[in-house]
Design a protein around this motif. Structure first.
Motif, mmCIF file in Angstrom:
data_model
loop_
_atom_site.group_PDB
_atom_site.id
_atom_site.type_symbol
_atom_site.label_atom_id
_atom_site.label_comp_id
_atom_site.label_asym_id
_atom_site.label_seq_id
_atom_site.Cartn_x
_atom_site.Cartn_y
_atom_site.Cartn_z
ATOM 1 N N ARG A 168 -14.688 0.627 11.539
ATOM 2 C CA ARG A 168 -15.403 -0.525 10.990
ATOM 3 C C ARG A 168 -15.242 -0.626 9.477
ATOM 4 O O ARG A 168 -15.102 -1.722 8.943
ATOM 5 N N GLU A 169 -15.321 0.513 8.803
ATOM 6 C CA GLU A 169 -15.323 0.548 7.345
ATOM 7 C C GLU A 169 -14.320 1.584 6.836
ATOM 8 O O GLU A 169 -14.039 2.571 7.519
ATOM 9 N N PRO A 170 -13.804 1.400 5.609
ATOM 10 C CA PRO A 170 -12.820 2.341 5.072
ATOM 11 C C PRO A 170 -13.310 3.789 5.020
ATOM 12 O O PRO A 170 -12.541 4.724 5.264
ATOM 13 N N VAL A 175 -7.146 -3.826 1.143
ATOM 14 C CA VAL A 175 -6.752 -2.843 0.129
ATOM 15 C C VAL A 175 -7.603 -1.571 0.222
ATOM 16 O O VAL A 175 -7.056 -0.456 0.230
ATOM 17 N N PRO A 176 -8.937 -1.662 0.300
ATOM 18 C CA PRO A 176 -9.726 -0.418 0.448
ATOM 19 C C PRO A 176 -9.369 0.354 1.719
ATOM 20 O O PRO A 176 -9.343 1.594 1.695
ATOM 21 N N PHE A 177 -9.102 -0.348 2.814
ATOM 22 C CA PHE A 177 -8.685 0.329 4.038
ATOM 23 C C PHE A 177 -7.377 1.095 3.815
ATOM 24 O O PHE A 177 -7.242 2.263 4.204
ATOM 25 N N MET A 178 -6.402 0.437 3.208
ATOM 26 C CA MET A 178 -5.095 1.061 3.031
ATOM 27 C C MET A 178 -5.158 2.222 2.036
ATOM 28 O O MET A 178 -4.469 3.230 2.204
ATOM 29 N N GLU A 179 -5.986 2.098 1.007
ATOM 30 C CA GLU A 179 -6.163 3.200 0.067
ATOM 31 C C GLU A 179 -6.812 4.391 0.755
ATOM 32 O O GLU A 179 -6.417 5.548 0.535
ATOM 33 N N ALA A 180 -7.791 4.126 1.606
ATOM 34 C CA ALA A 180 -8.445 5.207 2.349
ATOM 35 C C ALA A 180 -7.460 5.891 3.292
ATOM 36 O O ALA A 180 -7.462 7.124 3.424
ATOM 37 N N ALA A 187 -0.052 -10.903 3.152
ATOM 38 C CA ALA A 187 1.369 -10.577 2.969
ATOM 39 C C ALA A 187 1.563 -9.643 1.780
ATOM 40 O O ALA A 187 2.341 -8.686 1.846
ATOM 41 N N ARG A 188 0.852 -9.911 0.667
ATOM 42 C CA ARG A 188 0.963 -9.039 -0.504
ATOM 43 C C ARG A 188 0.509 -7.608 -0.167
ATOM 44 O O ARG A 188 1.128 -6.629 -0.579
ATOM 45 N N THR A 189 -0.575 -7.528 0.586
ATOM 46 C CA THR A 189 -1.158 -6.217 0.880
ATOM 47 C C THR A 189 -0.276 -5.408 1.809
ATOM 48 O O THR A 189 0.017 -4.229 1.546
ATOM 49 N N VAL A 190 0.148 -6.007 2.921
ATOM 50 C CA VAL A 190 0.956 -5.233 3.884
ATOM 51 C C VAL A 190 2.337 -4.919 3.322
ATOM 52 O O VAL A 190 2.938 -3.894 3.666
ATOM 53 N N ASP A 191 2.835 -5.775 2.429
ATOM 54 C CA ASP A 191 4.125 -5.465 1.808
ATOM 55 C C ASP A 191 3.991 -4.264 0.870
ATOM 56 O O ASP A 191 4.874 -3.398 0.812
ATOM 57 N N LYS A 192 2.890 -4.189 0.141
ATOM 58 C CA LYS A 192 2.668 -3.069 -0.769
ATOM 59 C C LYS A 192 2.615 -1.743 -0.014
ATOM 60 O O LYS A 192 3.095 -0.716 -0.505
ATOM 61 N N TYR A 193 2.047 -1.770 1.181
ATOM 62 C CA TYR A 193 1.897 -0.539 1.974
ATOM 63 C C TYR A 193 2.806 -0.571 3.208
ATOM 64 O O TYR A 193 2.465 -0.021 4.252
ATOM 65 N N ARG A 194 3.956 -1.174 3.058
ATOM 66 C CA ARG A 194 4.833 -1.461 4.196
ATOM 67 C C ARG A 194 5.128 -0.225 5.049
ATOM 68 O O ARG A 194 5.151 -0.304 6.279
ATOM 69 N N GLU A 195 5.373 0.918 4.418
ATOM 70 C CA GLU A 195 5.784 2.101 5.174
ATOM 71 C C GLU A 195 4.664 2.626 6.068
ATOM 72 O O GLU A 195 4.906 3.427 6.975
ATOM 73 N N ARG A 196 3.421 2.167 5.843
ATOM 74 C CA ARG A 196 2.293 2.634 6.653
ATOM 75 C C ARG A 196 1.841 1.608 7.689
ATOM 76 O O ARG A 196 0.994 1.913 8.515
ATOM 77 N N VAL A 197 2.381 0.410 7.643
ATOM 78 C CA VAL A 197 1.954 -0.655 8.571
ATOM 79 C C VAL A 197 2.879 -0.657 9.781
ATOM 80 O O VAL A 197 4.056 -1.021 9.678
ATOM 81 N N LEU A 198 2.359 -0.237 10.920
ATOM 82 C CA LEU A 198 3.178 -0.162 12.128
ATOM 83 C C LEU A 198 3.314 -1.527 12.784
ATOM 84 O O LEU A 198 4.400 -1.900 13.246
ATOM 85 N N ALA A 199 2.232 -2.270 12.869
ATOM 86 C CA ALA A 199 2.250 -3.593 13.504
ATOM 87 C C ALA A 199 1.011 -4.354 13.062
ATOM 88 O O ALA A 199 0.020 -3.761 12.614
ATOM 89 N N LEU A 200 1.072 -5.669 13.198
ATOM 90 C CA LEU A 200 -0.072 -6.540 12.939
ATOM 91 C C LEU A 200 -0.580 -7.051 14.276
ATOM 92 O O LEU A 200 0.203 -7.510 15.112
ATOM 93 N N ARG A 201 -1.894 -6.994 14.466
ATOM 94 C CA ARG A 201 -2.487 -7.407 15.736
ATOM 95 C C ARG A 201 -3.300 -8.683 15.525
ATOM 96 O O ARG A 201 -3.915 -8.875 14.469
#
Length: 387
Positions: free
Chosen positions: A106-108, A139-144, A181-195
């Protein structure tokens, strides 16, 4: 693991011209994103969750999401987290082969906390599903996730869920998509898929599609899917795997249906009868939606019932005709372009415009396999439901 790995090798050999490849948690993101298939969701509160995971792996499930978000009540979160820690420890102790496992938080703050509490059992975890993903929330999710990954020394993937009202509403959709798009591109190597969270989209307008309607028949939802694919699903190297929306209906009783499959009607020339049975058991809408998912650039599907898994996987297998076309288009000598008649002599293959399609088709062929020329959906479905 592999798709259709739960059926006997001899049966796979009869079904496949090219068998599905083996893959695992350490495979490349490129392969894993295509191999997710029918991702089965389960509430994290289930008391025998470890048993459920092992059981579903034995039935051909290769990816699961253990949910701490909308599938459980707000008051159950703390208990569900404790249950997850116990169940992961149980799975780790058994050493059983399990699907790719993701936790929907639910939360980072839950990410680092759960990774710490899982301890050594974190090796059973492939990543996290991130709800209501926007640039502000994402962004907080991806940083966590990045910090948790460093802390445990294990690669952890993110699967953002696109379901926020800002993405649905016309006046904010464009900027919301650009922010995502900006966010997932910044963390591209960690994004497996978008649901895609289509149920939340419908909720914003008090809508619910009937069992004979696909998500694409609800025009306000179809428009969002189209825009998401437009911005985030491009085949030019900037896009991501986008998975199909959930199918809510499951009146099909799998146990009632299996005896019909065990009689192998396709060997008796009764394939059309079985297809009729599929429609009568409320699978027609699901089958049409899976076809439309692929036609609109989506791969894989969110599933909330085990009876949906086999149809998704059966329709993900590449036909011999598709494989033949893709291989012809990508032959090295075709590098300069041109047009040629297909090997099946029923269409023209134009090399440059069809190249991206051919590349995606061969990736799908790698993970789901290629059916033999005389094998179709019914045979693959029967095999997928085999125990």
């Amino acid at each position: 693991m592999r798709h259709f790995g739960h059926i006997a090798p001899a049966a796979r050999e009869r079904l496949f011209f090219q068998e599905p490849c083996e893959f695992g948690p350490d495979s490349s993101a490129h392969v894993l994103s295509a191999a997710l298939g029918a991702t089965l969701y389960s509430p994290a509160t289930r008391p025998r969750l470890a048993d459920d995971v092992i059981k579903q792996a034995g039935r051909g499930v290769v990816s699961m999401v253990l949910c701490l978000e909308d599938s459980i009540d707000d008051s159950e979160v703390a208990g569900a987290e404790e249950n997850l820690v116990r169940q992961f420890a149980d799975l780790d102790a058994r050493g059983a082969e399990v699907p790719l496992l993701f936790i929907r938080v639910r939360e980072p703050g839950q990410i680092a906390d759960l990774v710490h509490r899982l301890g050594a059992a974190v090796r059973m975890l492939s990543g996290f599903v991130l709800p209501k993903f926007t640039e502000e929330r994402g962004v907080p999710f991806m940083e966590a996730l990045t910090k948790a990954e460093k802390a445990c020394g294990r690669r952890l993937f993110a699967m953002p869920v696109l379901e926020s009202p800002e993405l649905l509403y016309l006046e904010s959709r464009g900027e919301t998509l650009r922010g995502i798009a900006r966010t997932v591109d910044k963390y591209r190597e960690r994004v497996l898929a978008l649901r895609l969270g289509v149920t939340d989209f419908c909720s914003a307008y008090g809508l619910r599609r009937a069992p004979d309607m696909t998500a694409y028949d609800v025009q306000i939802v179809g428009a969002v899917i189209a825009d998401v694919v437009n911005v985030l699903g491009r085949a030019d190297g900037t896009g991501f795997t986008i998975t199909g929306p959930v199918w809510e209906y499951f009146r099909l009783q799998e146990r009632m249906f299996k005896p019909q499959l065990r009689r192998s009607p396709f060997l008796e020339g009764r394939a059309e009868e079985l297809r009729t049975a599929l429609i009568e058991h409320d699978l027609d809408g699901l089958l049409r939606e899976i076809d439309l998912d692929r036609a609109n650039g989506l791969l894989g599907k969110t599933c909330i019932h085990p009876s949906h898994v086999a149809p998704v996987h059966a329709l993900s297998v590449v036909s011999h005709e598709e494989f033949s076309d893709a291989e012809d288009i990508l032959r090295p000598e075709r590098g300069g372009g041109g047009v040629m008649r297909s090997a099946y002599t029923n269409k023209m293959n134009e090399v440059k415009p069809h190249r991206a399609w051919a590349e995606r088709t061969l990736l799908r062929a790698e993970v789901f396999g290629v059916a033999r020329q005389d094998v179709g959906f019914v045979e693959l479905l029967a095999a997928g439901l085999a125990e």
